[in-house]
Write a protein that holds these residues in place. Sequence first.
Motif, mmCIF file in Angstrom:
data_model
loop_
_atom_site.group_PDB
_atom_site.id
_atom_site.type_symbol
_atom_site.label_atom_id
_atom_site.label_comp_id
_atom_site.label_asym_id
_atom_site.label_seq_id
_atom_site.Cartn_x
_atom_site.Cartn_y
_atom_site.Cartn_z
ATOM 1 N N TYR A 28 0.829 -1.209 0.000
ATOM 2 C CA TYR A 28 0.000 0.000 0.000
ATOM 3 C C TYR A 28 0.860 1.254 0.000
ATOM 4 O O TYR A 28 0.619 2.195 -0.760
ATOM 5 N N LEU A 29 1.879 1.295 0.859
ATOM 6 C CA LEU A 29 2.714 2.494 0.953
ATOM 7 C C LEU A 29 3.453 2.756 -0.357
ATOM 8 O O LEU A 29 3.561 3.909 -0.796
ATOM 9 N N ALA A 30 3.934 1.704 -1.007
ATOM 10 C CA ALA A 30 4.593 1.875 -2.302
ATOM 11 C C ALA A 30 3.599 2.381 -3.339
ATOM 12 O O ALA A 30 3.894 3.285 -4.134
ATOM 13 N N PHE A 31 2.403 1.809 -3.333
ATOM 14 C CA PHE A 31 1.337 2.222 -4.243
ATOM 15 C C PHE A 31 0.958 3.680 -3.998
ATOM 16 O O PHE A 31 0.852 4.485 -4.921
ATOM 17 N N GLU A 32 0.779 4.037 -2.740
ATOM 18 C CA GLU A 32 0.341 5.388 -2.385
ATOM 19 C C GLU A 32 1.411 6.421 -2.700
ATOM 20 O O GLU A 32 1.108 7.517 -3.178
ATOM 21 N N ASN A 33 2.653 6.086 -2.452
ATOM 22 C CA ASN A 33 3.738 7.029 -2.711
ATOM 23 C C ASN A 33 3.903 7.312 -4.198
ATOM 24 O O ASN A 33 4.406 8.368 -4.587
ATOM 25 N N ALA A 34 3.466 6.376 -5.047
ATOM 26 C CA ALA A 34 3.568 6.557 -6.496
ATOM 27 C C ALA A 34 2.300 7.170 -7.096
ATOM 28 O O ALA A 34 2.275 7.520 -8.268
ATOM 29 N N SER A 35 1.256 7.305 -6.284
ATOM 30 C CA SER A 35 -0.039 7.755 -6.789
ATOM 31 C C SER A 35 -0.181 9.274 -6.701
ATOM 32 O O SER A 35 0.324 9.904 -5.774
ATOM 33 N N ARG A 36 -0.923 9.857 -7.649
ATOM 34 C CA ARG A 36 -1.241 11.283 -7.592
ATOM 35 C C ARG A 36 -2.493 11.528 -6.770
ATOM 36 O O ARG A 36 -2.820 12.664 -6.449
ATOM 37 N N GLU A 37 -3.223 10.460 -6.480
ATOM 38 C CA GLU A 37 -4.459 10.549 -5.696
ATOM 39 C C GLU A 37 -4.221 9.966 -4.308
ATOM 40 O O GLU A 37 -3.252 9.247 -4.083
ATOM 41 N N LYS A 38 -5.142 10.296 -3.399
ATOM 42 C CA LYS A 38 -5.015 9.786 -2.032
ATOM 43 C C LYS A 38 -5.921 8.580 -1.834
ATOM 44 O O LYS A 38 -7.035 8.522 -2.359
ATOM 45 N N HIS A 39 -5.420 7.629 -1.043
ATOM 46 C CA HIS A 39 -6.166 6.417 -0.729
ATOM 47 C C HIS A 39 -5.987 6.095 0.744
ATOM 48 O O HIS A 39 -4.912 6.280 1.301
ATOM 49 N N GLU A 40 -7.054 5.609 1.367
ATOM 50 C CA GLU A 40 -6.952 5.111 2.733
ATOM 51 C C GLU A 40 -6.742 3.605 2.694
ATOM 52 O O GLU A 40 -7.039 2.949 1.681
ATOM 53 N N TYR A 41 -6.247 3.077 3.793
ATOM 54 C CA TYR A 41 -5.948 1.647 3.866
ATOM 55 C C TYR A 41 -6.456 1.098 5.195
ATOM 56 O O TYR A 41 -6.264 1.709 6.243
ATOM 57 N N TYR A 42 -7.115 -0.051 5.119
ATOM 58 C CA TYR A 42 -7.551 -0.719 6.343
ATOM 59 C C TYR A 42 -7.664 -2.213 6.099
ATOM 60 O O TYR A 42 -8.390 -2.660 5.213
ATOM 61 N N LYS A 43 -6.896 -2.993 6.878
ATOM 62 C CA LYS A 43 -6.930 -4.455 6.830
ATOM 63 C C LYS A 43 -6.785 -5.006 5.413
ATOM 64 O O LYS A 43 -7.521 -5.887 4.994
ATOM 65 N N GLY A 44 -5.861 -4.438 4.672
ATOM 66 C CA GLY A 44 -5.562 -4.962 3.341
ATOM 67 C C GLY A 44 -6.335 -4.321 2.213
ATOM 68 O O GLY A 44 -5.976 -4.481 1.046
ATOM 69 N N ASP A 45 -7.409 -3.609 2.520
ATOM 70 C CA ASP A 45 -8.202 -2.964 1.485
ATOM 71 C C ASP A 45 -7.765 -1.511 1.297
ATOM 72 O O ASP A 45 -7.427 -0.825 2.267
ATOM 73 N N VAL A 46 -7.807 -1.053 0.055
ATOM 74 C CA VAL A 46 -7.399 0.297 -0.291
ATOM 75 C C VAL A 46 -8.615 1.039 -0.830
ATOM 76 O O VAL A 46 -9.319 0.536 -1.705
ATOM 77 N N PHE A 47 -8.854 2.237 -0.290
ATOM 78 C CA PHE A 47 -10.055 3.001 -0.623
ATOM 79 C C PHE A 47 -9.666 4.337 -1.250
ATOM 80 O O PHE A 47 -8.905 5.113 -0.658
ATOM 81 N N PHE A 48 -10.205 4.595 -2.426
ATOM 82 C CA PHE A 48 -9.957 5.850 -3.130
ATOM 83 C C PHE A 48 -10.691 7.000 -2.449
ATOM 84 O O PHE A 48 -11.842 6.859 -2.051
#
Length: 196
Positions: A20-40
């Motif tokens: 998730y952190l690698a994905f989020e750091n590369a993303s231009r959008e923000k996402h939340e994370y909880y128990k393996g799920d990623v929310f736009f």
Amino acid sequence: MEVHEPAIAYSRQKMTVEEYLAFENASREKHEYYKGDVFFMSGAKITHNQITMNILGAMIPFLKDKKCKPFSSDFRIYVEKNSLFTYPDVSIFCDEIITRNNDEMNAVNPSVLIEVLSPGTREYDRELKFKLYRDINSLRECIFIDSETIGVEAFTINENSLWELKEFNSAHDILPIQTIGMAIPLQILYEGTKLH
């Protein structure tokens, strides 16, 4: 910010925290994370943004040269006990900021969290997210501000480590934020909105 169900592109399998952190750091959008799920998280409406700016606009000069410091929704919070990564509308830190693995990005010790409620996130913020926020040992206050009507729910932890609720429903009410010794009239919170 609006939080949506996991997008198909990245919800087919659960992510680890590091993924998730690698994905989020590369993303231009923000996402939340909880128990393996990623929310736009999509952008917020005008009223939501106006309320958030009113809060920060009042706090920044008040807290200048003081110990406690406010941050906007660009600052990510990590709740270690339950693996939540989230972006509160406003977070306030009254101690030196501690981050996950000293990464300078995922703060773990906010003193106050403030969420501006939107129609799509109201129940999530007030119920699940507040429950998850209560796992933060440093948290003293959690405040929810309605963006559809004048209304604030302010939760404060008392001397018995129990959360107490105070509600404010009039533009003439004054919201105390005890942790920082500040009181904000709701009239200021809602200034510039159609609710004012």
